[in-house]
Motif scaffolding. Structure first.
Motif: not given
Length: 404
Positions: A314-337
Motif C-alpha cells: 500500500s502507499f500514501v502520498s504526504i505533502e508538506n508535513i512538519k517534522a514535529n508532526e512525524l514519528l521520530e523514527i520517520f524524521h531520522d530517516e528523512l533527515k539523512k536521505t
C-alpha cells in the motif's frame, strides 16, 4: 469613685488608640544600607505587596514564609538606588507614572483613580513608586555603564548560528527554578528550612513563576527571562535526569546542588527546530513484501500512481508535513536521505515501511536569524556584567542589622 473610673477608661482608650496608630505605621529601624534605612513599615508594606501578588492571605504564617527573602530584596533595592544616585541618575515623576500605568494596565489620565483604588486596598502608593524608581534608576545606570563596553564580533554570531543548526532534532526543556543557597558553608539545615517555607507557598496554589521571581536566591533574579529553553546536552546530569522524569507542569523539590537546593518545574518539552522543517514523501507499507525491491523499479515522485499498485504493497502520498508532526523514527530517516531516494526499511508494529523522499524544505532563517542572535548575545553579556556588578556591591557595601 465613678469619676476616677471614667478617667481610667478614657486613658485606656487613648493608650489603645495610640498603640493602634503606632502599629499602623511604625518606623522601627531594621537594617541600614550605608546611608539608607529599612524600617519595619517598609518591610511590612513590601510583604503585603508580595502576598497580594501571590494571591495569598495576609497572615502570620505567610508573612513568616516570605519575610527573609523580601528583606534581602529590599537590601538589593537600596544598593541599586545608592549606586545609581552616585552617578546622578534620576527618574522623573511623569516617567514613573507612565511605567506604573503600563505595569498595572490603566490609562495614564486615570492615575488618581488608581491611587484611590490602592487606598481602598490599603496599599501605600509611595511604596510602589519607591520600588519601581529604584529599578528604573538601576536599568538606566547599567545601560549607561555597560552598553558601550559590549562588543560582539562576527565569529560569535557565526558560532551561535552553527550551534543552533546543530541543535535541530535534539531535546530541549523549558523549565523554571528556584535556587536556595547555603548562607554558611555546609549549612544545609537552614537552607532546607527556607526551601520548605517556599514549598508551603506553592502548596497554596501560588504561581510558580511569581514565587520564583520573589524567592530565587540567584542574584540574577532581576533578569526577566526566568523560564527558558535549554538543550538537554547543556544541563548537568542531575538536572537533566530530573527533568527527563517529570511530566509537563510537575514540580520536583529537594534537588541538592553544590551549595544549596533547587526546586524545578517542567513547563514544556520539545524537539528543537522541528517546526521549521517540512517534508514531502511517498510512504510504502507491507506486512510481508521486501520493500527494498522498490529501489530497483525506477519509481520516482513523478511516476504515475498506477506504477505503485503493487501486490501486497500500500502507499500514501504526504505533502508538506512538519517534522514535529512525524514519528521520530520517520524524521531520522528523512533527515539523512537525499531527495529522490528511498530511506532504509522502517519497521513499526510488524509492518515494514519505506519512504521515497520527494522534497525537503528547511526554513533556516527561522532558526538562524542573525539579528536575533546578536540581540541574544548582547542581552546575555549585559546581564552578566550587571549581575556581577550587583553581586560585588552586595558583598562590599556596609549593611547593618538591628534587633527588632
Amino acid at each position: 469613685m465613678i469619676y476616677r473610673y471614667f478617667i481610667l477608661v478614657i486613658l485606656f482608650i487613648l493608650l489603645l488608640e495610640t498603640k493602634l496608630l503606632s502599629d499602623e505605621k511604625f518606623e522601627g529601624l531594621i537594617v541600614s544600607v550605608d546611608s539608607e534605612a529599612i524600617t519595619t513599615y517598609d518591610l511590612s508594606e513590601r510583604i503585603k505587596l508580595v502576598l497580594k501578588s501571590l494571591d495569598l492571605e495576609d497572615n502570620i504564617k505567610n508573612r513568616d514564609s516570605v519575610r527573609d527573602r523580601v528583606l534581602e530584596l529590599l537590601i538589593l533595592e537600596k544598593i541599586k538606588k545608592i549606586e545609581s544616585e552616585k552617578f546622578n541618575v534620576e527618574i522623573a515623576d511623569e516617567e514613573l507614572k507612565d511605567v506604573i500605568s503600563n505595569m498595572y494596565g490603566f490609562p495614564l489620565d486615570e492615575y488618581e483613580k488608581f491611587k484611590n483604588f490602592l487606598e481602598l486596598e490599603k496599599i501605600d502608593i509611595d511604596v510602589i513608586k519607591e520600588q519601581l524608581s529604584a529599578e528604573l534608576m538601576w536599568k538606566k545606570f547599567t545601560r549607561q555603564k555597560f552598553s558601550s563596553k559590549i562588543i560582539i564580533n562576527k565569529s560569535e554570531i557565526d558560532t551561535l548560528a552553527n550551534n543552533l543548526m546543530n541543535k535541530v532534532g535534539k531535546v530541549e526543556y523549558n523549565y523554571s527554578e528556584i535556587l536556595f543557597k547555603n548562607i554558611k558553608e555546609n549549612d544545609w539545615e537552614n537552607t532546607k528550612k527556607r526551601m520548605n517555607k517556599v514549598l508551603s507557598l506553592l502548596e497554596s496554589k501560588s504561581s510558580f513563576d511569581l514565587v520564583a521571581k520573589k524567592f530565587d536566591e540567584n542574584i540574577s533574579t532581576t533578569n526577566p527571562e526566568r523560564n527558558r529553553w535549554v538543550m538537554a546536552d547543556n544541563l548537568d546530569d542531575d538536572v537533566r535526569n530530573v527533568l527527563n522524569k517529570l511530566d509537563v507542569g510537575e514540580i520536583k523539590s529537594d534537588i541538592k546542588t553544590k551549595n544549596g537546593y533547587k526546586i524545578l518545574k517542567l513547563n514544556e518539552k520539545r524537539i528543537f527546530g522541528l517546526e521549521a522543517f517540512t517534508y514531502s514523501f511517498i510512504k510504502f507499507s507491507s506486512l510481508n513484501r521486501d520493500l527494498n525491491e522498490l529501489k530497483s523499479k525506477n519509481i520516482t515522485c513523478e511516476s504515475n500512481e498506477d506504477e505503485f499498485n503493487l501486490e501486497d504493497i500500500s502507499f500514501v502520498s504526504i505533502e508538506n508535513i512538519k517534522a514535529n508532526e512525524l514519528l521520530e523514527i520517520f524524521h531520522d530517516e528523512l533527515k539523512k536521505t537525499d531527495i529522490g531516494s528511498f530511506t532504509d526499511i522502517i519497521e513499526i508494529s510488524s509492518e515494514n515501511n519505506i519512504l521515497l523522499v520527494c522534497d525537503k524544505f528547511d526554513k533556516e532563517n527561522q532558526i538562524v536569524n542573525r539579528e536575533k542572535i546578536e540581540t541574544k548575545i548582547f542581552s546575555e553579556k549585559f546581564n552578566q556584567l550587571a549581575n556581577t556588578y550587583l553581586t560585588n556591591l552586595r558583598k562590599n557595601i556596609n549593611v547593618k542589622f538591628f534587633t527588632e
